[in-house]
Write a protein that holds these residues in place. Structure first.
Motif, PDB file in Angstrom:
ATOM      1  N   ILE A  59      45.535  38.914  53.733  1.00  0.00           N
ATOM      2  CA  ILE A  59      46.717  39.294  54.512  1.00  0.00           C
ATOM      3  C   ILE A  59      47.820  38.259  54.283  1.00  0.00           C
ATOM      4  O   ILE A  59      48.867  38.566  53.697  1.00  0.00           O
ATOM      5  CB  ILE A  59      46.374  39.428  56.010  1.00  0.00           C
ATOM      6  N   ALA A  60      47.559  37.022  54.710  1.00  0.00           N
ATOM      7  CA  ALA A  60      48.513  35.942  54.452  1.00  0.00           C
ATOM      8  C   ALA A  60      48.319  35.341  53.070  1.00  0.00           C
ATOM      9  O   ALA A  60      49.172  34.583  52.600  1.00  0.00           O
ATOM     10  CB  ALA A  60      48.379  34.856  55.512  1.00  0.00           C
ATOM     11  N   THR A  61      47.232  35.674  52.399  1.00  0.00           N
ATOM     12  CA  THR A  61      46.958  35.157  51.062  1.00  0.00           C
ATOM     13  C   THR A  61      48.078  35.536  50.089  1.00  0.00           C
ATOM     14  O   THR A  61      48.575  36.667  50.128  1.00  0.00           O
ATOM     15  CB  THR A  61      45.634  35.738  50.532  1.00  0.00           C
ATOM     16  N   ARG A  62      48.478  34.591  49.249  1.00  0.00           N
ATOM     17  CA  ARG A  62      49.450  34.931  48.197  1.00  0.00           C
ATOM     18  C   ARG A  62      48.930  36.133  47.424  1.00  0.00           C
ATOM     19  O   ARG A  62      47.789  36.161  46.970  1.00  0.00           O
ATOM     20  CB  ARG A  62      49.668  33.723  47.264  1.00  0.00           C
ATOM     21  N   GLN A  63      49.770  37.138  47.284  1.00  0.00           N
ATOM     22  CA  GLN A  63      49.314  38.437  46.799  1.00  0.00           C
ATOM     23  C   GLN A  63      48.755  38.360  45.385  1.00  0.00           C
ATOM     24  O   GLN A  63      49.374  37.823  44.466  1.00  0.00           O
ATOM     25  CB  GLN A  63      50.447  39.460  46.858  1.00  0.00           C
ATOM     26  N   GLN A  64      47.567  38.925  45.220  1.00  0.00           N
ATOM     27  CA  GLN A  64      46.937  38.996  43.911  1.00  0.00           C
ATOM     28  C   GLN A  64      47.491  40.187  43.128  1.00  0.00           C
ATOM     29  O   GLN A  64      48.168  41.059  43.677  1.00  0.00           O
ATOM     30  CB  GLN A  64      45.413  39.115  44.062  1.00  0.00           C
ATOM     31  N   THR A  65      47.169  40.257  41.851  1.00  0.00           N
ATOM     32  CA  THR A  65      47.767  41.275  40.987  1.00  0.00           C
ATOM     33  C   THR A  65      47.011  42.595  40.975  1.00  0.00           C
ATOM     34  O   THR A  65      47.521  43.581  40.442  1.00  0.00           O
ATOM     35  CB  THR A  65      47.892  40.763  39.547  1.00  0.00           C
TER      36      THR A  65
END
Length: 432
Positions: A59-65
């Protein structure tokens, strides 16, 4: 029969694994969950994201690809069966996010494999697994199957039917959701596949959606399939000063606090919408018209009439004839906090491409034929969807100029419980 997560060399068969709460499911205890935090072959820290904590990852994690989102219908007959499955899922998810296999490979090779093996040798590539509970987990067809009806949060509503919706039953709803995100598509798919294997007999797929993002620098806003930057005005951290376009910070917008039940504190609500984009129609449209529809310049991402992506929208600006520079029906105006009494959401969307299918456009020129089945898998998080997505999208569904290119074909709303502590399973407090 031993627990599938114990150190025993005797592994379960599929039939043995699914004997119910009296067998393997109920035997997964706090000790096994705690051991999942320190798997045998942990990935390098730079390639793994923490699984345990105050909030769920993803959720708050830097968005993965890459993303693989799946919704499940729950088949468990009893509450113990359900909690046993959630215990299995939690343990396996913790192992997978740390770069380990879903289950210990040191088992008797004559029985069902403990892990499908498709991700062996791969790093988790920042894998996160986020779990959600749908309305049907609490009451389904008027039946309180698991004694959870009184634990359903008021914010976990049945989403209303919006203007223009063309929702397909096979792409809508679900009792449980699982989203795996990673910078490696194999790691994301493998994670959902392994959890599905562990749920045989207790949950079954309802629908799933794969998604992707361009591999852009972390500081840049990703572009969607229309070529526009997506998420410029997302709320940011508490250290960031509020702006007219984002008056509240990330923590205020996303995380449930004292207003929610105890099991939802530190959690969030995710709205998932599968939005097909008429790319053939869009690609035949002049860039100037595209910009008027969106309300931003395509290449810079700046609001119409401005130079920089992060410039304020300036919704009160007029042209020489006294007309708004950003049109009344422009996408960014209708989605802005200032237009919606301060309502905000945190967007975490992915593009999708499911090949081609026969499609009839719902707007002029009403083409029909084999067209791209591609678009945006829209995901947004908020502490209350009634004050977030629903408030914002009710107007957009009726007035947004972008609607002439988009059709919502799938939908779901899920309550993502607060973070998981070592020795716990996801949503454990909801069952106490």
């Amino acid at each position: 029969m031993s627990c599938p997560f114990s150190g025993s060399r005797t592994g379960p068969t599929r039939r043995g694994l699914l004997v119910g709460a009296g067998g393997a499911l109920a035997s997964v205890g706090a000790g096994a969950l705690a051991r999942a935090a320190t798997p045998a072959a942990q990935a390098p820290a730079a390639l793994s994201e923490p699984f345990f904590g105050r909030h769920q990852g993803g959720i708050a994690t830097r968005q993965q690809t890459h993303s693989y989102f799946a919704a499940f219908d729950c088949l468990a007959k009893t509450r113990d069966d359900l909690t046993g499955m959630l215990q299995l899922w939690t343990t396996a998810a913790a192992r997978l996010c740390a770069g380990d296999t879903a289950r210990d490979l040191g088992q008797d090779p004559s029985v069902e494999g403990p892990d499908g093996g498709s991700a062996l040798g791969l790093s988790p590539s920042r894998l996160t697994i986020t779990f959600g509970f749908g309305p049907g987990l609490f009451v389904k067809d008027g039946v309180d199957r698991y004694g959870l009806a009184a634990r359903r949060p008021p914010a976990l509503i049945d989403l209303p039917k919006f203007n223009g919706d063309q929702l397909e039953a096979q792409l809508t709803g679900g009792d449980l959701s699982v989203q795996a995100c990673s910078d490696d598509p194999m790691a994301a798919f493998h994670a959902v596949r392994e959890l599905a294997r562990l749920s045989y007999g207790f949950a079954q797929f309802r629908w799933a959606q794969q998604g992707f993002l361009p591999d852009a620098p972390a500081a840049e806003t990703a572009r969607n399939l229309m070529g526009f930057k997506d998420g410029t005005n997302n709320p940011r951290g508490s250290a960031t000063s509020p702006t007219p376009d984002s008056p509240r910070n990330f923590e205020e917008v996303v995380w449930v606090d004292e207003e929610g039940p105890d099991w939802m504190r530190g959690g969030s609500y995710v709205v998932a919408r599968r939005i097909r984009i008429s790319l053939e129609h869009w690609d035949r449209t002049e860039v100037d018209f595209q910009e008027q529809v969106v309300g931003r310049h395509k290449y810079s991402g700046a609001p119409i009439g401005k130079a920089n992506e992060r410039d304020s929208l300036g919704l009160d600006r007029l042209d020489g004839d006294g007309n708004p520079l950003i049109a009344d029906n422009a996408h960014v105006r209708l989605g802005a906090a200032a237009t919606n009494a301060g309502a905000q959401i945190f967007r975490r969307p992915y593009s999708y491409n499911d090949g081609i299918r026969f499609t009839a456009e719902r707007w002029p020129p009403w083409r029909q034929g084999m067209m791209y089945d591609a678009g945006l898998f829209f995901l947004c998080y908020q502490r209350d969807p009634r004050e977030g997505f629903v408030k914002i999208y009710e107007n957009m569904a009726k007035l947004d100029a972008l609607n002439q290119f988009t059709t919502h074909t799938g939908s779901g709303l899920f309550a993502c419980p607060g973070g998981i502590g070592e020795g716990e399973f996801v949503g454990q407090k909801a069952f106490m």
